[in-house]
Structures are given as structure tokens and as C-alpha cells.
Design a protein around this motif. Structure first.
Motif, PDB file in Angstrom:
ATOM      1  N   VAL A   1       0.852  -1.195   0.000  1.00 54.03           N
ATOM      2  CA  VAL A   1       0.000   0.000   0.000  1.00 54.03           C
ATOM      3  C   VAL A   1       0.887   1.244   0.000  1.00 54.03           C
ATOM      4  O   VAL A   1       0.674   2.172  -0.786  1.00 54.03           O
ATOM      5  N   ARG A   2       1.871   1.262   0.879  1.00 56.19           N
ATOM      6  CA  ARG A   2       2.768   2.420   0.973  1.00 56.19           C
ATOM      7  C   ARG A   2       3.453   2.677  -0.376  1.00 56.19           C
ATOM      8  O   ARG A   2       3.470   3.803  -0.858  1.00 56.19           O
ATOM      9  N   ALA A   3       3.981   1.633  -0.989  1.00 55.98           N
ATOM     10  CA  ALA A   3       4.681   1.785  -2.271  1.00 55.98           C
ATOM     11  C   ALA A   3       3.734   2.271  -3.369  1.00 55.98           C
ATOM     12  O   ALA A   3       4.081   3.147  -4.160  1.00 55.98           O
ATOM     13  N   ASN A   4       2.517   1.707  -3.411  1.00 53.29           N
ATOM     14  CA  ASN A   4       1.568   2.080  -4.455  1.00 53.29           C
ATOM     15  C   ASN A   4       1.089   3.522  -4.289  1.00 53.29           C
ATOM     16  O   ASN A   4       0.953   4.257  -5.272  1.00 53.29           O
TER      17      ASN A   4
ATOM     18  N   ILE B   1       2.718   6.008  -2.716  1.00 51.01           N
ATOM     19  CA  ILE B   1       3.830   6.912  -3.027  1.00 51.01           C
ATOM     20  C   ILE B   1       3.995   7.041  -4.537  1.00 51.01           C
ATOM     21  O   ILE B   1       4.101   8.153  -5.072  1.00 51.01           O
ATOM     22  N   ALA B   2       3.994   5.924  -5.243  1.00 51.34           N
ATOM     23  CA  ALA B   2       4.181   5.955  -6.700  1.00 51.34           C
ATOM     24  C   ALA B   2       3.073   6.752  -7.378  1.00 51.34           C
ATOM     25  O   ALA B   2       3.336   7.583  -8.253  1.00 51.34           O
ATOM     26  N   ALA B   3       1.820   6.520  -6.983  1.00 48.17           N
ATOM     27  CA  ALA B   3       0.690   7.195  -7.639  1.00 48.17           C
ATOM     28  C   ALA B   3       0.700   8.692  -7.352  1.00 48.17           C
ATOM     29  O   ALA B   3       0.548   9.505  -8.276  1.00 48.17           O
ATOM     30  N   VAL B   4       0.864   9.071  -6.097  1.00 44.33           N
ATOM     31  CA  VAL B   4       0.832  10.500  -5.752  1.00 44.33           C
ATOM     32  C   VAL B   4       1.989  11.241  -6.410  1.00 44.33           C
ATOM     33  O   VAL B   4       1.803  12.316  -6.982  1.00 44.33           O
ATOM     34  N   GLU B   5       3.185  10.667  -6.361  1.00 44.36           N
ATOM     35  CA  GLU B   5       4.337  11.346  -6.968  1.00 44.36           C
ATOM     36  C   GLU B   5       4.206  11.429  -8.491  1.00 44.36           C
ATOM     37  O   GLU B   5       4.515  12.456  -9.086  1.00 44.36           O
ATOM     38  N   ARG B   6       3.715  10.365  -9.119  1.00 47.56           N
ATOM     39  CA  ARG B   6       3.584  10.368 -10.586  1.00 47.56           C
ATOM     40  C   ARG B   6       2.519  11.349 -11.048  1.00 47.56           C
ATOM     41  O   ARG B   6       2.719  12.105 -11.988  1.00 47.56           O
TER      42      ARG B   6
END
Length: 165
Positions: A123-126, A128-133
Motif C-alpha cells: 500500500v505504501r509503495a503504491n 507513493i508511486a501514484a501520488v508522486e507520478r
């Protein structure tokens, strides 16, 4: 002496093809980014980050629902089933958004039997990836709180209570 020789950083101000007062960096992608930054400002509302984080967290296998407290989830489930109602993707998500950074807090309900630390990591990785992208903001932290575990028997009780004889 050329403009580059007089300025060891390689920046040129007022050279051919430049906008007066705009400093561009030669030979890189930084020129476009800096020019765009000086032409305007982009702000991202907290609710945008809430929705992105909520959707990203729900995409992870093992996440059953989101939101702290059984009553809050029950009301949310009823609201989701009302004709014309839309699911609240922000339930269970709190954010702090600055100019360049964001922090996210998530309240999760996980499926029984899934390894909680693994689900939390995914969840944390997903998120972070979505918000940053999508936003370009740096996510400095994602706090995950697992508030409940969904048991297989929970669904059977809900269906039995909802039936009318």
C-alpha cells in the motif's frame, strides 16, 4: 570571450532567442522546467491527493475497505449502495499537502489471512508511486494503520440481516 566562458555555470541571460529576465540552463531538460515555473504556479488541493491516495490504496490485493471505526464504514457502505450515490474514495485517508511535499495517513481494513506487514508495504509503495507520478509532489511519509480485519463470516451476517421475508 563568449557568454559561456564568462559564466562558469553555463547560464545565459539575454542571449539570442531568450526572454529578457529569464535565465536558462544550457544543454539540459532543466531549461523547460525552469521556464515553466517562472510563468505561473500550480497548486494542488488536499482533496486531490486524498482521492489519488485512496484509489491507490484500494488497488492493493488484501485491502478490504478503508476507514476507522465500524460505524463509519457501515454508513459509508450504505451511502455507496444508494442509487445515484458515489463511493467515497477518500474515506480513511488524511493528508497534509505543502508546496512540494505531501504526507499521507491511511486507515485500512485488511482481509483475514493476508500478511499485514506485506500489505502495508505494498500500500505504501503504491500510494507513493501514484501520488508522486500524478501530482509531482514528493511523498515524505505514508503512515498505515490497520484498524480491522475482515472475516469471511462478516459477509454472511450482512446478507442475512439485509433479507426481507
Amino acid at each position: 570571450m563568449t557568454a559561456q566562458e564568462s559564466n562558469p555555470t553555463g547560464a545565459v541571460d539575454g542571449g539570442p532567442g531568450t526572454v529578457p529576465g529569464l535565465t536558462a540552463v544550457l544543454g539540459g531538460a532543466g531549461e523547460t522546467a525552469r521556464a515553466a515555473d517562472e510563468r505561473g504556479r500550480t497548486t494542488i488541493a488536499d482533496v486531490v491527493v486524498v482521492k489519488i491516495a485512496g484509489m491507490a490504496a484500494r488497488e492493493v490485493p488484501g485491502v478490504y475497505d478503508m476507514g476507522a471505526g465500524g460505524l463509519s464504514r457501515t454508513i459509508g457502505a450504505v451511502r455507496d449502495r444508494v442509487p445515484g450515490g458515489r463511493p467515497n474514495v477518500g474515506r480513511g485517508v488524511k493528508v497534509e499537502v505543502g508546496e512540494r511535499q505531501a504526507a499521507v495517513d491511511l486507515d485500512l481494513v485488511v482481509e483475514y489471512g493476508v500478511p499485514i506487514p506485506e500489505v502495508a508495504r505494498e500500500v505504501r509503495a503504491n500510494v507513493i508511486a501514484a501520488v508522486e507520478r500524478i501530482t509531482g509532489l514528493e511523498v515524505v511519509e505514508v503512515q498505515v494503520a490497520v484498524d480491522d480485519v475482515h472475516l469471511p463470516d462478516d459477509d454472511a451476517g450482512a446478507v442475512a440481516d439485509a433479507r426481507v421475508e
